[in-house]
Design a protein around this motif. Structure first.
Motif, PDB file in Angstrom:
ATOM      1  N   MET A   1       0.831  -1.209   0.000  1.00 27.39           N
ATOM      2  CA  MET A   1       0.000   0.000   0.000  1.00 27.39           C
ATOM      3  C   MET A   1       0.862   1.256   0.000  1.00 27.39           C
ATOM      4  N   PHE A   2       1.808   1.330   0.941  1.00 31.06           N
ATOM      5  CA  PHE A   2       2.700   2.489   0.999  1.00 31.06           C
ATOM      6  C   PHE A   2       3.977   2.187   0.228  1.00 31.06           C
ATOM      7  N   THR A   3       3.887   2.237  -1.089  1.00 33.01           N
ATOM      8  CA  THR A   3       5.068   2.007  -1.911  1.00 33.01           C
ATOM      9  C   THR A   3       5.963   3.247  -1.886  1.00 33.01           C
ATOM     10  N   SER A   4       7.185   3.100  -2.341  1.00 36.60           N
ATOM     11  CA  SER A   4       8.110   4.236  -2.363  1.00 36.60           C
ATOM     12  C   SER A   4       7.581   5.342  -3.276  1.00 36.60           C
ATOM     13  N   GLU A   5       6.906   4.941  -4.382  1.00 36.22           N
ATOM     14  CA  GLU A   5       6.356   5.936  -5.300  1.00 36.22           C
ATOM     15  C   GLU A   5       5.239   6.733  -4.642  1.00 36.22           C
ATOM     16  N   VAL A   6       4.371   6.032  -3.891  1.00 38.68           N
ATOM     17  CA  VAL A   6       3.268   6.702  -3.197  1.00 38.68           C
ATOM     18  C   VAL A   6       3.803   7.660  -2.144  1.00 38.68           C
ATOM     19  N   ILE A   7       4.765   7.202  -1.350  1.00 39.16           N
ATOM     20  CA  ILE A   7       5.327   8.048  -0.289  1.00 39.16           C
ATOM     21  C   ILE A   7       5.974   9.296  -0.881  1.00 39.16           C
ATOM     22  N   ALA A   8       6.674   9.128  -2.009  1.00 41.25           N
ATOM     23  CA  ALA A   8       7.342  10.265  -2.649  1.00 41.25           C
ATOM     24  C   ALA A   8       6.341  11.286  -3.177  1.00 41.25           C
ATOM     25  N   SER A   9       5.115  10.850  -3.472  1.00 40.73           N
ATOM     26  CA  SER A   9       4.111  11.750  -4.039  1.00 40.73           C
ATOM     27  C   SER A   9       3.334  12.538  -2.985  1.00 40.73           C
ATOM     28  N   LEU A  10       3.522  12.220  -1.714  1.00 40.52           N
ATOM     29  CA  LEU A  10       2.756  12.870  -0.651  1.00 40.52           C
ATOM     30  C   LEU A  10       3.249  14.292  -0.397  1.00 40.52           C
ATOM     31  N   ASN A  11       2.303  15.222  -0.153  1.00 44.48           N
ATOM     32  CA  ASN A  11       2.702  16.571   0.247  1.00 44.48           C
ATOM     33  C   ASN A  11       2.953  16.593   1.759  1.00 44.48           C
ATOM     34  N   ASP A  12       3.245  17.754   2.321  1.00 42.70           N
ATOM     35  CA  ASP A  12       3.622  17.830   3.733  1.00 42.70           C
ATOM     36  C   ASP A  12       2.517  17.330   4.663  1.00 42.70           C
ATOM     37  N   LEU A  13       1.278  17.771   4.441  1.00 42.17           N
ATOM     38  CA  LEU A  13       0.172  17.326   5.292  1.00 42.17           C
ATOM     39  C   LEU A  13      -0.053  15.819   5.178  1.00 42.17           C
ATOM     40  N   GLU A  14       0.010  15.317   3.954  1.00 41.69           N
ATOM     41  CA  GLU A  14      -0.187  13.886   3.737  1.00 41.69           C
ATOM     42  C   GLU A  14       0.952  13.068   4.343  1.00 41.69           C
ATOM     43  N   THR A  15       2.147  13.627   4.333  1.00 39.41           N
ATOM     44  CA  THR A  15       3.281  12.938   4.961  1.00 39.41           C
ATOM     45  C   THR A  15       3.072  12.841   6.472  1.00 39.41           C
ATOM     46  N   ASP A  16       2.501  13.902   7.079  1.00 40.80           N
ATOM     47  CA  ASP A  16       2.187  13.857   8.520  1.00 40.80           C
ATOM     48  C   ASP A  16       1.170  12.754   8.810  1.00 40.80           C
ATOM     49  N   ILE A  17       0.169  12.627   7.941  1.00 38.15           N
ATOM     50  CA  ILE A  17      -0.832  11.571   8.118  1.00 38.15           C
ATOM     51  C   ILE A  17      -0.165  10.201   8.017  1.00 38.15           C
ATOM     52  N   TYR A  18       0.675  10.050   7.004  1.00 40.31           N
ATOM     53  CA  TYR A  18       1.399   8.784   6.801  1.00 40.31           C
ATOM     54  C   TYR A  18       2.240   8.429   8.037  1.00 40.31           C
ATOM     55  N   ASN A  19       2.988   9.404   8.551  1.00 37.62           N
ATOM     56  CA  ASN A  19       3.848   9.151   9.708  1.00 37.62           C
ATOM     57  C   ASN A  19       3.031   8.734  10.925  1.00 37.62           C
ATOM     58  N   TYR A  20       1.866   9.338  11.091  1.00 41.38           N
ATOM     59  CA  TYR A  20       1.012   8.973  12.225  1.00 41.38           C
ATOM     60  C   TYR A  20       0.487   7.543  12.052  1.00 41.38           C
ATOM     61  N   ILE A  21       0.041   7.221  10.838  1.00 39.82           N
ATOM     62  CA  ILE A  21      -0.551   5.903  10.591  1.00 39.82           C
ATOM     63  C   ILE A  21       0.454   4.781  10.813  1.00 39.82           C
ATOM     64  N   VAL A  22       1.673   4.937  10.292  1.00 41.84           N
ATOM     65  CA  VAL A  22       2.639   3.840  10.393  1.00 41.84           C
ATOM     66  C   VAL A  22       3.133   3.625  11.826  1.00 41.84           C
ATOM     67  N   THR A  23       2.935   4.614  12.691  1.00 39.08           N
ATOM     68  CA  THR A  23       3.321   4.437  14.096  1.00 39.08           C
ATOM     69  C   THR A  23       2.125   4.111  14.994  1.00 39.08           C
ATOM     70  N   HIS A  24       0.905   4.107  14.421  1.00 39.24           N
ATOM     71  CA  HIS A  24      -0.305   3.779  15.189  1.00 39.24           C
ATOM     72  C   HIS A  24      -1.228   2.900  14.340  1.00 39.24           C
ATOM     73  N   GLU A  25      -0.660   1.944  13.643  1.00 38.92           N
ATOM     74  CA  GLU A  25      -1.444   1.180  12.665  1.00 38.92           C
ATOM     75  C   GLU A  25      -2.657   0.484  13.283  1.00 38.92           C
ATOM     76  N   LYS A  26      -2.438  -0.226  14.373  1.00 39.04           N
ATOM     77  CA  LYS A  26      -3.538  -0.985  14.974  1.00 39.04           C
ATOM     78  C   LYS A  26      -4.655  -0.064  15.442  1.00 39.04           C
ATOM     79  N   GLU A  27      -4.274   1.063  16.071  1.00 32.44           N
ATOM     80  CA  GLU A  27      -5.285   2.005  16.563  1.00 32.44           C
ATOM     81  C   GLU A  27      -6.095   2.607  15.410  1.00 32.44           C
ATOM     82  N   VAL A  28      -5.415   2.913  14.297  1.00 31.79           N
ATOM     83  CA  VAL A  28      -6.087   3.544  13.160  1.00 31.79           C
ATOM     84  C   VAL A  28      -7.184   2.645  12.589  1.00 31.79           C
TER      85      VAL A  28
END
Length: 241
Positions: free
Chosen positions: A1-28
Motif C-alpha cells: 500500500m505504501f510504496t516508495s512511489e506513493v510516499i514520494a508523491s505525498l505533500n507535507d500534510l499527507e506525509t504527517d498523516i502517513y507518519n502517524y498511521i505507520v506508528t499507530h497502525e492498529k489504533e487507526v
C-alpha cells in the motif's frame, strides 16, 4: 500500500498523516475518520484525499486494506521441521544421486569453481566456496557481479549458481556470460522448471514449499546446505581416490 512511489508523491500534510498511521497502525484500524483527522490536525477532506492517493476509494476501504496488510505481516512463522524431513525422505528414496554423480563429473574436470547467488542464496554461496576450498577444491564466491574474472579461470571452470526461485535476473545475466566463456553450470534451485535450471548443465532441485514473511522469502535453506556439503565431500573422495 505504501510504496516508495506513493510516499514520494505525498505533500507535507499527507506525509504527517502517513507518519502517524505507520506508528499507530492498529489504533487507526478502529478509528473513525473524524478521530484520525483530529489526531493529525487536518480536515476529513484531507484524509479522504490521502486515502485516494494510496489507492483506496474511501476511509472504510483504507481501514480494511490496512487490516489485511497487518494480518499478513503478523503471520506466525511455521516450523520447517516437517518440510525438511520430507526433503530427506525424498533424497534417500529418489534418483537425486544420479544428479550428484553428474555434477561430480563436471567438478572433477574443473580447475576452479565459481559460486554465484544474491540475498540468502549469496550467503550460502559464500559458505559453499569456503567449504569447497577447505576440502581442497579452489573456489571463489562472486559477490560483486562486475568483478573481473580472467578468461582462463572461466574456460575450465564450473559455476555453481544458487537461487530459490531460479528466476533472478542478475544470475541469469551472468550465467549467459559464463557459458559463453566455457564455464559449465550447476544450479541448485527449488524446482527444475525455472529459467536458471533450464540454462544449467546439471540442475539439482529440492522442492520445498516457499514461505514468505513480510514479503521476504524465508524458505528453509537446509536442503541447499546439505546438497553443497554432499557435493564437496563426494568430490573430495573422488579426488583422493
Amino acid at each position: 500500500m505504501f510504496t516508495s512511489e506513493v510516499i514520494a508523491s505525498l505533500n507535507d500534510l499527507e506525509t504527517d498523516i502517513y507518519n502517524y498511521i505507520v506508528t499507530h497502525e492498529k489504533e487507526v484500524t478502529y478509528m473513525r475518520i473524524r478521530e484520525l483527522a483530529d489526531e493529525t490536525h487536518v480536515s476529513t477532506a484531507t484524509i479522504l484525499r490521502f486515502c485516494k492517493k494510496v489507492g483506496c476509494e474511501g476511509f472504510s476501504e483504507f481501514k480494511t486494506t490496512l487490516k489485511i496488510d497487518l494480518a499478513g505481516r503478523n503471520q506466525t512463522v511455521k516450523s520447517g521441521d516437517h518440510a525438511v524431513f520430507e526433503f530427506f525422505e525424498r533424497t534417500l528414496s529418489s534418483d537425486q544421486q544420479a544428479l550428484i554423480d553428474s555434477a561430480i563429473h563436471l567438478l572433477t574436470a574443473a580447475d576452479s569453481v565459481l559460486f554465484l547467488g544474491i540475498g540468502s542464496s549469496g550467503i550460502l554461496a559464500e559458505y559453499g566456496a569456503r567449504y569447497f576450498s577447505s576440502l581442497g577444491k579452489f573456489s571463489m564466491y562472486i559477490k560483486d557481479f562486475s568483478y573481473p574474472i580472467h578468461n582462463r579461470l572461466q574456460k575450465n571452470s564450473v559455476s555453481i549458481v544458487l537461487s530459490v526461485s531460479g528466476e533472478n535476473s542478475f544470475s541469469i545475466k551472468h550465467i549467459n556470460k559464463l557459458k559463453r566463456e566455457g564455464s559449465k553450470i550447476i544450479s541448485i534451485t527449488n524446482h527444475k522448471h525455472s529459467t536458471i535450471a533450464k540454462m544449467s548443465d546439471v540442475n539439482i532441485a529440492y522442492y520445498m514449499t516457499e514461505e514468505y514473511y513480510e514479503d521476504t522469502n524465508i524458505t528453509t535453506q537446509v536442503p541447499v546446505i546439505y546438497i553443497l556439503e554432499t557435493l564437496a565431500r563426494t568430490l573430495n573422495q573422488h579426488e583422493q581416490a
